[in-house]
Design a protein around this motif. Structure first.
Motif, mmCIF file in Angstrom:
data_model
loop_
_atom_site.group_PDB
_atom_site.id
_atom_site.type_symbol
_atom_site.label_atom_id
_atom_site.label_comp_id
_atom_site.label_asym_id
_atom_site.label_seq_id
_atom_site.Cartn_x
_atom_site.Cartn_y
_atom_site.Cartn_z
ATOM 1 N N ASN A 473 0.819 -1.216 0.000
ATOM 2 C CA ASN A 473 0.000 0.000 0.000
ATOM 3 C C ASN A 473 0.851 1.263 0.000
ATOM 4 O O ASN A 473 2.052 1.225 0.279
ATOM 5 N N GLY A 474 0.199 2.378 -0.269
ATOM 6 C CA GLY A 474 0.851 3.681 -0.189
ATOM 7 C C GLY A 474 -0.198 4.747 0.089
ATOM 8 O O GLY A 474 -1.395 4.456 0.127
ATOM 9 N N VAL A 475 0.264 5.965 0.285
ATOM 10 C CA VAL A 475 -0.647 7.082 0.576
ATOM 11 C C VAL A 475 -0.259 8.249 -0.324
ATOM 12 O O VAL A 475 0.901 8.366 -0.736
ATOM 13 N N THR A 476 -1.225 9.104 -0.619
ATOM 14 C CA THR A 476 -0.876 10.211 -1.508
ATOM 15 C C THR A 476 -0.194 11.346 -0.744
ATOM 16 O O THR A 476 -0.731 11.869 0.230
ATOM 17 N N PRO A 477 0.990 11.729 -1.207
ATOM 18 C CA PRO A 477 1.724 12.809 -0.538
ATOM 19 C C PRO A 477 1.055 14.168 -0.757
ATOM 20 O O PRO A 477 1.354 15.104 -0.027
ATOM 21 N N ARG A 478 0.176 14.257 -1.764
ATOM 22 C CA ARG A 478 -0.484 15.553 -1.981
ATOM 23 C C ARG A 478 -1.414 15.854 -0.806
ATOM 24 O O ARG A 478 -1.343 16.916 -0.195
ATOM 25 N N ARG A 479 -2.259 14.887 -0.433
ATOM 26 C CA ARG A 479 -3.165 15.149 0.681
ATOM 27 C C ARG A 479 -2.442 15.063 2.021
ATOM 28 O O ARG A 479 -2.643 15.899 2.896
ATOM 29 N N PHE A 480 -1.599 14.034 2.195
ATOM 30 C CA PHE A 480 -1.084 13.770 3.538
ATOM 31 C C PHE A 480 0.243 14.474 3.849
ATOM 32 O O PHE A 480 0.709 14.424 4.978
ATOM 33 N N LEU A 481 0.848 15.126 2.867
ATOM 34 C CA LEU A 481 1.969 16.032 3.168
ATOM 35 C C LEU A 481 1.615 17.466 2.759
ATOM 36 O O LEU A 481 1.513 18.349 3.584
ATOM 37 N N ARG A 482 1.406 17.663 1.471
ATOM 38 C CA ARG A 482 1.246 19.038 0.982
ATOM 39 C C ARG A 482 0.055 19.758 1.627
ATOM 40 O O ARG A 482 0.182 20.889 2.080
ATOM 41 N N LEU A 483 -1.126 19.105 1.642
ATOM 42 C CA LEU A 483 -2.311 19.768 2.198
ATOM 43 C C LEU A 483 -2.354 19.685 3.717
ATOM 44 O O LEU A 483 -2.694 20.654 4.387
ATOM 45 N N ALA A 484 -2.010 18.505 4.261
ATOM 46 C CA ALA A 484 -2.121 18.331 5.711
ATOM 47 C C ALA A 484 -1.001 19.066 6.444
ATOM 48 O O ALA A 484 -1.196 19.546 7.551
ATOM 49 N N ASN A 485 0.147 19.157 5.832
ATOM 50 C CA ASN A 485 1.321 19.707 6.523
ATOM 51 C C ASN A 485 2.025 20.753 5.652
ATOM 52 O O ASN A 485 3.157 20.542 5.194
ATOM 53 N N PRO A 486 1.364 21.897 5.447
ATOM 54 C CA PRO A 486 1.960 22.908 4.564
ATOM 55 C C PRO A 486 3.304 23.429 5.085
ATOM 56 O O PRO A 486 4.174 23.792 4.297
ATOM 57 N N ARG A 487 3.485 23.438 6.402
ATOM 58 C CA ARG A 487 4.751 23.945 6.936
ATOM 59 C C ARG A 487 5.906 23.020 6.576
ATOM 60 O O ARG A 487 6.965 23.473 6.104
ATOM 61 N N LEU A 488 5.713 21.732 6.785
ATOM 62 C CA LEU A 488 6.777 20.793 6.428
ATOM 63 C C LEU A 488 7.005 20.818 4.915
ATOM 64 O O LEU A 488 8.146 20.779 4.439
ATOM 65 N N GLY A 667 -2.111 4.341 8.079
ATOM 66 C CA GLY A 667 -1.841 5.416 9.037
ATOM 67 C C GLY A 667 -0.375 5.401 9.428
ATOM 68 O O GLY A 667 0.258 6.461 9.580
ATOM 69 N N ASN A 668 0.194 4.210 9.573
ATOM 70 C CA ASN A 668 1.621 4.092 9.899
ATOM 71 C C ASN A 668 2.482 4.846 8.875
ATOM 72 O O ASN A 668 3.458 5.514 9.239
ATOM 73 N N MET A 669 2.093 4.776 7.591
ATOM 74 C CA MET A 669 2.867 5.454 6.537
ATOM 75 C C MET A 669 2.703 6.973 6.618
ATOM 76 O O MET A 669 3.668 7.731 6.492
ATOM 77 N N VAL A 677 7.969 9.037 14.863
ATOM 78 C CA VAL A 677 8.753 7.818 14.975
ATOM 79 C C VAL A 677 7.788 6.712 15.407
ATOM 80 O O VAL A 677 6.935 6.926 16.269
ATOM 81 N N THR A 678 7.925 5.535 14.787
ATOM 82 C CA THR A 678 6.997 4.448 15.078
ATOM 83 C C THR A 678 7.452 3.636 16.275
ATOM 84 O O THR A 678 8.633 3.295 16.390
ATOM 85 N N ILE A 689 8.480 -0.333 6.763
ATOM 86 C CA ILE A 689 8.871 0.993 7.247
ATOM 87 C C ILE A 689 10.212 0.883 7.979
ATOM 88 O O ILE A 689 11.148 1.644 7.735
ATOM 89 N N ARG A 690 10.292 -0.099 8.862
ATOM 90 C CA ARG A 690 11.525 -0.283 9.644
ATOM 91 C C ARG A 690 12.711 -0.597 8.734
ATOM 92 O O ARG A 690 13.805 -0.070 8.910
ATOM 93 N N ASP A 691 12.482 -1.464 7.736
ATOM 94 C CA ASP A 691 13.565 -1.777 6.797
ATOM 95 C C ASP A 691 14.103 -0.506 6.159
ATOM 96 O O ASP A 691 15.297 -0.381 5.899
ATOM 97 N N ARG A 692 13.223 0.442 5.897
ATOM 98 C CA ARG A 692 13.661 1.644 5.175
ATOM 99 C C ARG A 692 14.233 2.703 6.095
ATOM 100 O O ARG A 692 15.240 3.316 5.758
ATOM 101 N N VAL A 693 13.567 2.931 7.245
ATOM 102 C CA VAL A 693 14.078 4.023 8.097
ATOM 103 C C VAL A 693 15.298 3.573 8.899
ATOM 104 O O VAL A 693 16.052 4.406 9.391
ATOM 105 N N GLY A 694 15.482 2.267 9.001
ATOM 106 C CA GLY A 694 16.601 1.747 9.788
ATOM 107 C C GLY A 694 16.146 1.377 11.190
ATOM 108 O O GLY A 694 15.364 2.103 11.802
ATOM 109 N N ALA A 695 16.662 0.239 11.681
ATOM 110 C CA ALA A 695 16.239 -0.267 12.989
ATOM 111 C C ALA A 695 16.487 0.759 14.089
ATOM 112 O O ALA A 695 15.741 0.828 15.077
#
Ligand code: 26Q
Length: 826
Positions: A473-488, A667-669, A677-678, A689-695
């Motif tokens: 699965n994945g999530v759209t960065p437009r809604r969950f980053l750009r719109l939800a978190n304009p500061r970041l 939601g984790n993504m 941090v998870t 997620i852990r494989d990518r962010v590092g243990a």
């Protein structure tokens, strides 16, 4: 001489033109003026003014698709949790600032308009929101696609609390009308139910029949626009609305003075799309739900066939022009319906039709829990859909012959794989139907896809290993980053130099270069801090509880379910409370624990868990010894827009399901991308997620899926854990003794007894590991530099979880479709 064809007046691009468009639309569409417009008038007018800016793109998309005659993706889903449309469509038309300025010029309050932007919450949770994210990425990647769903008049219930208990209220999302949709009554379809079947004369095979329905209903479509980001493509999601058909709203009955009966028939028809069913096993087997599913399937397939025949005449090319993705088994009836349409209505012979049918469908399975696999009682199925029952039997007969040929002398396998369950009651197994009728079956995260093939769907994976695959699965960065978190988003854009990362999320990895940059870390921390201040203000307004934005925001937001283990989180909270009471100077950071999530109305245990959380919150938040160290809030009515507020403000993301139970999680993504941090188990997409962010940037605890199986096989005795851990015992004893319920020892007894006696989801087994891990997280939090670094690396390394990547995986691995770029206007 005829007069020249008038040219279209295109919506303007300047502030003056935009403001003029609002004034015109207010006057000509709403029939009112700036002076006398209500807030709703203003909202609708702004919506229409923005929507107009998508219409030309939609028209050009349709032309490009017509000219190219490409293969289309049809995404069938009983749920689309589309979320708020206004900010989305402002972003996609580049009018975010324009709209704000125009409203200011007209002295209209933007905040008031936002309250009118009702959210089409036509979904339960993950599966419905995933459908919306995938449609958005399909459009962004210029893939010809249509989403098909149901236009529920009422979406998922609204959640309120009374004395800490969940109460459900209707979600009347269209009360003031929905300015974002277009109706298309010309494309209506007629759907049959009940009745009987008759043999047809000239059919030597005996496999063709005529279905004479006992009742018919009209499906009327409307669609909403699904714009791609930074591209011209605008796709649609087509939602079916049940209306009384001519016959059922029988005018003859009026003549005979039986108008009440006629109206009853009408009401019965229109009830079909009245309300979204909550995700609840007590709803399995409700006839109205089956009617919904059939209406969705029948209307959508007829629409797909109509569209196919526009440009194509040869049935054999159907699978080259059409791929239909089944979002779980809710639309799995489509397998039987396509076969029926091809054989009974279009005259293809059975085998020819079947070869087309099973090259057309692909099925996504969103669970591992056998009890979550949908089945329907035979008696109900054959009463409502008599012809489909015959077709299911015919498919089953041929399929079981194949199984017997492959595995002679293994009748148990036939029993397990049959489309029909025999005991304790005869039922149709929808997952088996979906697997048999599809060329591809996918899980939604690596672990789940593997376990599906090894356990839940093992027999099928042995028979057809090539059908089975994974699409994480994945999530759209437009809604969950750009719109939800304009500061970041602004910070990322400033550092990366442009906004290209929004359509190429792997570019977030460029942020790694700044991890050592103290200035960047300070800015990143400041973004999080301001998001937390915004959330703190919302928490105060929604619950009356004051929380400290400097505290650790510890977030658990998701549907209530025992396997997700909100109870484990409660036991952590109670233990943290006990520690502060016992030792007021205990060295632990101040924490705000934020819960949100709905329980299915019939899921009594889940509702009691909500009551427990609210009860613990009440005691903790009003204890003067504790209140400045620990706060607990349960925000009511979790939905997409609330998630967009919580996710950017989270420090710690709770993903603590029992390993082997959560298919993926999304939601984790969202939380990881926003720098939370998870703390989590090796379950679902947590692993990826852990494989990518590092243990070192992930707080791991708990049993792994194979250890869970092994422990259960050895024999799990939760009481031993309770007796053997004084803090666990103290937490449980406090709850049972009425410490959080004014001395009432009855209200939580069932919850506690079931933990002590069975604890199906191994809450006790993972308790100590979880607490130790929380202590470790708390100690890391005290080192702000270190935490910020972990947080940044979560953002930087989670680009993989863009739904654009998910869509590319589907396109390459399953759908075999290509983009059709839409030319820009001259
Ligand atoms: C079925 C029959 C009758 C009434 C309701 C239902 C029903 C409705 C919705 C059953 C299940 C659902 C929704 C399931 C769901 O949301 N599953 C989640 O899907 C996500 C997207 O793939 C995953 O990330 C989650 O792990 C999974 O739980």
């Amino acid at each position: 001489m005829s007069s020249p064809r008038p040219l279209l007046r295109r919506p303007g691009k300047t502030l003056d033109e935009f403001t003029q468009d609002i004034v015109d639309n207010l006057y000509y569409q709403r029939g009112t003026t700036i002076e006398s417009a209500s807030t709703i008038d203003a909202y609708h007018t702004l919506a229409i003014t923005i929507r107009d800016r998508l219409v030309d793109r939609r028209a050009r998309t349709a032309v490009a698709n017509y000219e190219t005659n490409p293969k289309f993706v049809y995404y069938l889903s009983a749920e689309f949790m589309l979320g708020r449309q206004l900010p989305q469509n402002e972003l996609y038309t580049g009018t975010l600032d324009l709209a704000r300025q125009a409203l200011a010029n007209l002295s209209v309050s933007r905040d008031k308009l936002d309250t009118c932007d009702a959210e089409p919450g036509l979904g339960n949770g993950g599966l419905g929101r995933l459908a919306a994210c995938l449609l958005e990425s399909l459009a962004t990647l210029d893939i010809p696609a249509v989403g098909y769903g149901i236009r529920y008049e009422f979406g998922l219930f609204k959640q309120e609390f009374e004395d800490g208990w969940q109460v459900e209220r209707p979600d009347d999302w269209t009360f003031y009308g929905n300015p974002w949709e277009f109706q298309a009554p010309d494309d209506r379809q007629v759907v049959g139910f009940y009745g009987h079947t008759e043999p047809v004369g000239d059919d030597p095979s005996g496999l063709r029949a005529r279905w004479v329905p006992g009742e018919t209903v009209r499906g009327e479509p409307s669609h909403m626009l699904v714009p791609g980001y930074d591209t011209e493509t605008v796709n649609i999601v087509r939602l079916w609305n049940a209306r009384a058909s001519r016959e059922s709203f029988d005018l003859g009955l009026f003549d005979a003075g039986r108008s009440a009966e006629a109206v009853e028939n009408q009401v019965r028809s229109e009830n079909i799309s009245k309300v979204l069913y909550p995700n609840d096993s007590t709803e399995f087997g409700r006839e109205l739900r089956l009617k919904q599913q059939y209406m969705l399937v029948s209307c959508s397939l007829r629409d797909i066939i109509r569209r196919f025949r526009f440009r194509n005449s040869d049935w054999d090319s159907f699978p080259d022009k059409v791929v239909i993705q089944l979002n779980d088994t809710h639309p799995a009836l489509a397998v039987a319906e396509l076969q029926r349409l091809l054989v009974d209505e279009h005259g293809l012979d059975w085998d020819h039709a079947w070869s087309i049918t099973c090259r057309t469908f692909a099925y996504t399975c969103h669970t591992l829990l056998p009890e979550a696999l949908e089945t329907w009682p035979i008696w109900m199925f054959e009463r409502l859909l008599p012809r489909h029952m015959e077709i299911v039997y015919a498919i089953n007969q041929r399929f079981l012959d194949e199984v017997r040929g492959r595995y002679p002398g293994d009748p148990a396998r036939n029993t397990r794989m049959s489309l029909i369950q025999e005991d304790p009651e005869r039922r149709v197994r929808m997952a088996n139907l979906a697997v048999v009728g599809s060329f591809a079956v996918n899980g939604v995260a690596e672990l789940q896809s593997r376990l599906l093939a090894e356990t839940t769907l093992r027999d099928f994976a042995e028979l057809w290993p090539e059908k089975f695959r994974n699409v994480t699965n994945g999530v759209t960065p437009r809604r969950f980053l750009r719109l939800a978190n304009p500061r970041l988003s602004a910070l990322v854009t400033a550092r990366l130099g442009d906004e290209g990362w929004l359509t190429d999320l792997d570019r977030l990895s460029e942020l790694e270069a700044f991890v050592g940059d103290e200035g960047f870390r300070a800015e990143y921390r400041d973004v999080k801090q301001r998001n937390k201040e915004d959330l703190a203000a919302h928490i105060l307004a929604a619950t009356g509880v004051t929380v400290d934005p400097d505290s650790l925001f510890d977030v658990m937001v998701k549907r209530l379910h025992e396997y997700k283990r909100q109870l484990l989180k409660v036991l952590h909270v109670v233990t943290a409370y006990h520690r502060i009471k016992a030792n007021p100077d205990v060295h632990a950071p101040s924490r705000t624990v934020i819960f949100a999530g709905k329980a299915a109305p019939g899921y009594h245990t889940a509702k009691r868990i909500i009551k427990l959380i609210n009860s613990v919150a009440e005691v903790v938040n009003t204890d003067p010894d504790v209140a400045h160290r620990l706060k607990v809030v349960f925000l009511p009515d979790y939905r997409s827009s609330l998630s967009e507020l919580i996710v950017p403000a989270a420090d710690l993301s709770e993903q603590i399901s029992l390993a082997g139970k959560e298919a993926s999680g999304t939601g984790n993504m969202k939380l990881a991308l926003n720098g939370a941090v998870t703390i989590g188990t090796l379950d679902g997409a947590n692993i990826e997620i852990r494989d990518r962010v590092g243990a070192e940037n992930f707080f791991l605890f708990g049993l792994a899926a194979d250890e869970v199986v092994a422990l259960k096989e050895r024999g799990y005795t939760p009481r031993d854990y309770y007796e053997g851990d004084t803090e666990l015992k103290a937490a449980i004893d406090a709850i049972s003794s009425g410490a959080f319920s004014n001395g009432d020892t009855g209200v939580f007894r069932e919850l506690i007894d079931s933990l002590l006696d069975s604890d199906e989801y191994l809450v006790f087994a993972d308790y100590r590991s979880y607490l130790d891990c929380q202590d470790h997280a708390a100690s890391v939090w005290l080192d702000h530099q270190r935490w910020t670094q972990m947080s940044i690396l979560n953002t930087a390394r989670c680009g993989f979880f863009s739904s654009d990547r998910t869509i590319r995986d589907y396109c390459q691995g399953i759908w075999h479709v290509d983009p059709v770029p839409v030319p820009a206007p001259e």
